[in-house]
Design a protein around this motif. Sequence first.
Motif, short mmCIF file in Angstrom:
data_model
loop_
_atom_site.label_atom_id
_atom_site.label_comp_id
_atom_site.label_asym_id
_atom_site.label_seq_id
_atom_site.Cartn_x
_atom_site.Cartn_y
_atom_site.Cartn_z
N PRO A 41 0.79 -1.22 0.00
CA PRO A 41 0.00 0.00 0.00
C PRO A 41 0.83 1.28 0.00
O PRO A 41 0.35 2.32 -0.41
CB PRO A 41 -0.83 -0.09 1.28
N THR A 42 2.04 1.23 0.48
CA THR A 42 2.85 2.44 0.55
C THR A 42 3.95 2.37 -0.49
O THR A 42 4.88 1.58 -0.37
CB THR A 42 3.47 2.59 1.95
N PRO A 43 3.87 3.21 -1.53
CA PRO A 43 4.94 3.19 -2.53
C PRO A 43 6.26 3.60 -1.89
O PRO A 43 6.28 4.47 -1.04
CB PRO A 43 4.50 4.24 -3.55
N ASP A 44 7.31 2.95 -2.31
CA ASP A 44 8.64 3.29 -1.81
C ASP A 44 9.24 4.36 -2.71
O ASP A 44 9.59 4.08 -3.87
CB ASP A 44 9.52 2.04 -1.81
N PRO A 45 9.35 5.60 -2.21
CA PRO A 45 9.85 6.69 -3.07
C PRO A 45 11.29 6.50 -3.49
O PRO A 45 11.76 7.12 -4.43
CB PRO A 45 9.67 7.94 -2.20
N ASN A 46 12.02 5.62 -2.77
CA ASN A 46 13.43 5.39 -3.11
C ASN A 46 13.62 4.25 -4.11
O ASN A 46 14.73 4.01 -4.56
CB ASN A 46 14.22 5.08 -1.83
N GLN A 47 12.52 3.57 -4.42
CA GLN A 47 12.61 2.47 -5.36
C GLN A 47 12.89 3.01 -6.77
O GLN A 47 12.19 3.88 -7.26
CB GLN A 47 11.32 1.66 -5.36
N LYS A 48 13.93 2.50 -7.38
CA LYS A 48 14.28 2.93 -8.73
C LYS A 48 13.41 2.20 -9.75
O LYS A 48 13.27 0.99 -9.68
CB LYS A 48 15.76 2.63 -9.00
N VAL A 49 12.84 2.97 -10.62
CA VAL A 49 12.03 2.42 -11.71
C VAL A 49 12.62 2.94 -13.01
O VAL A 49 12.89 4.14 -13.15
CB VAL A 49 10.56 2.85 -11.57
N ASP A 50 12.88 2.03 -13.93
CA ASP A 50 13.37 2.43 -15.25
C ASP A 50 13.13 1.27 -16.22
O ASP A 50 13.82 0.26 -16.16
CB ASP A 50 14.87 2.77 -15.18
N PHE A 51 12.12 1.43 -17.03
CA PHE A 51 11.85 0.38 -18.03
C PHE A 51 11.28 1.03 -19.28
O PHE A 51 10.82 2.18 -19.26
CB PHE A 51 10.89 -0.68 -17.47
N THR A 52 11.34 0.29 -20.35
CA THR A 52 10.88 0.79 -21.65
C THR A 52 9.83 -0.16 -22.21
O THR A 52 10.01 -1.38 -22.18
CB THR A 52 12.07 0.90 -22.64
N LEU A 53 8.75 0.42 -22.68
CA LEU A 53 7.68 -0.35 -23.30
C LEU A 53 7.74 -0.14 -24.81
O LEU A 53 7.81 0.99 -25.28
CB LEU A 53 6.31 0.09 -22.77
N ARG A 54 7.69 -1.23 -25.55
CA ARG A 54 7.66 -1.15 -27.00
C ARG A 54 6.19 -1.18 -27.43
O ARG A 54 5.48 -2.12 -27.13
CB ARG A 54 8.44 -2.32 -27.58
N LEU A 55 5.75 -0.12 -28.10
CA LEU A 55 4.32 0.01 -28.45
C LEU A 55 3.86 -1.06 -29.43
O LEU A 55 2.67 -1.36 -29.50
CB LEU A 55 4.05 1.41 -29.01
N SER A 56 4.79 -1.64 -30.17
CA SER A 56 4.39 -2.68 -31.13
C SER A 56 4.15 -4.03 -30.45
O SER A 56 3.59 -4.93 -31.07
CB SER A 56 5.47 -2.83 -32.22
N LYS A 58 2.31 -6.80 -28.37
CA LYS A 58 0.88 -7.09 -28.24
C LYS A 58 0.32 -6.61 -26.89
O LYS A 58 -0.76 -6.04 -26.84
CB LYS A 58 0.67 -8.61 -28.38
N GLY A 59 1.06 -6.81 -25.82
CA GLY A 59 0.57 -6.44 -24.50
C GLY A 59 0.50 -4.94 -24.25
O GLY A 59 -0.09 -4.50 -23.27
N ASN A 60 1.10 -4.16 -25.14
CA ASN A 60 1.13 -2.70 -24.95
C ASN A 60 0.23 -1.96 -25.93
O ASN A 60 0.26 -0.73 -25.98
CB ASN A 60 2.57 -2.19 -25.09
N VAL A 65 -3.76 3.84 -27.99
CA VAL A 65 -5.10 4.43 -28.09
C VAL A 65 -5.24 5.50 -27.02
O VAL A 65 -4.87 5.29 -25.85
CB VAL A 65 -6.17 3.34 -27.84
N LYS A 66 -5.77 6.66 -27.39
CA LYS A 66 -6.04 7.69 -26.39
C LYS A 66 -7.05 7.17 -25.38
O LYS A 66 -8.11 6.68 -25.78
CB LYS A 66 -6.55 8.97 -27.06
N GLY A 67 -6.68 7.25 -24.12
CA GLY A 67 -7.54 6.73 -23.07
C GLY A 67 -7.16 5.32 -22.64
O GLY A 67 -7.69 4.78 -21.69
N GLY A 68 -6.20 4.70 -23.35
CA GLY A 68 -5.79 3.34 -23.00
C GLY A 68 -4.71 3.33 -21.93
O GLY A 68 -4.07 4.34 -21.67
N TYR A 69 -4.53 2.18 -21.31
CA TYR A 69 -3.49 2.06 -20.29
C TYR A 69 -3.01 0.62 -20.16
O TYR A 69 -3.72 -0.30 -20.60
CB TYR A 69 -3.98 2.57 -18.92
N VAL A 70 -1.83 0.46 -19.61
CA VAL A 70 -1.29 -0.86 -19.29
C VAL A 70 -0.66 -0.78 -17.90
O VAL A 70 -0.34 0.30 -17.40
CB VAL A 70 -0.22 -1.34 -20.31
#
Length: 150
Positions: A41-56, A58-60, A65-70
């Motif tokens: 429940p409590t996000p860790d502000p020190n947690q490093k996040v760095d990833f890349t999503l390829r729009l092509s 299938k899961g992304n 689409v405007k209004g879409g999310y993953v």
Amino acid sequence: METIFPSMDRHEFFRIVGTSIGAILLTNCAAGCGDKAGGDPTPDPNQKVDFTLRLSDKGNENLTVKGGYVVSNNVIVAQTKAGQFIAVSANCTHEGTQLIYRANDNQFYCPLHLSRFDPTGKVLYGPATQPLTQYIVESDTAAGTIRVHT
Ligand code: FES
């Protein structure tokens, strides 16, 4: 004295029924309000996040689409109706339920107890009191990728 059942008077009947209903309500509340939602429940502000999503990928495809999310790497990434990419921690700060993005309201929404967060992660409506962690999103249209990072 009036009886509902031959061997039970009315007061006894309502005492038993009332106790049963109380037990059912208590059980449902304990199940719904307990720690069964999972996640942190409590996000860790020190947690490093760095990833890349390829729009092509299938899961992304929802991100094209405007209004879409993953949801990826415990981050919910959305494209607003205005075409802007936004990203916040994916789990509600109340009890950790995975959030959804509601494009019409441009808000992140918790389906369990109905907390709502703005696009920056700020609480708009409780019971959650802590904000989500907001992440930086960089889109590279030429490469067809979206980088999400702290
Ligand atoms: S888990 Fe309770 S409001 Fe989200």
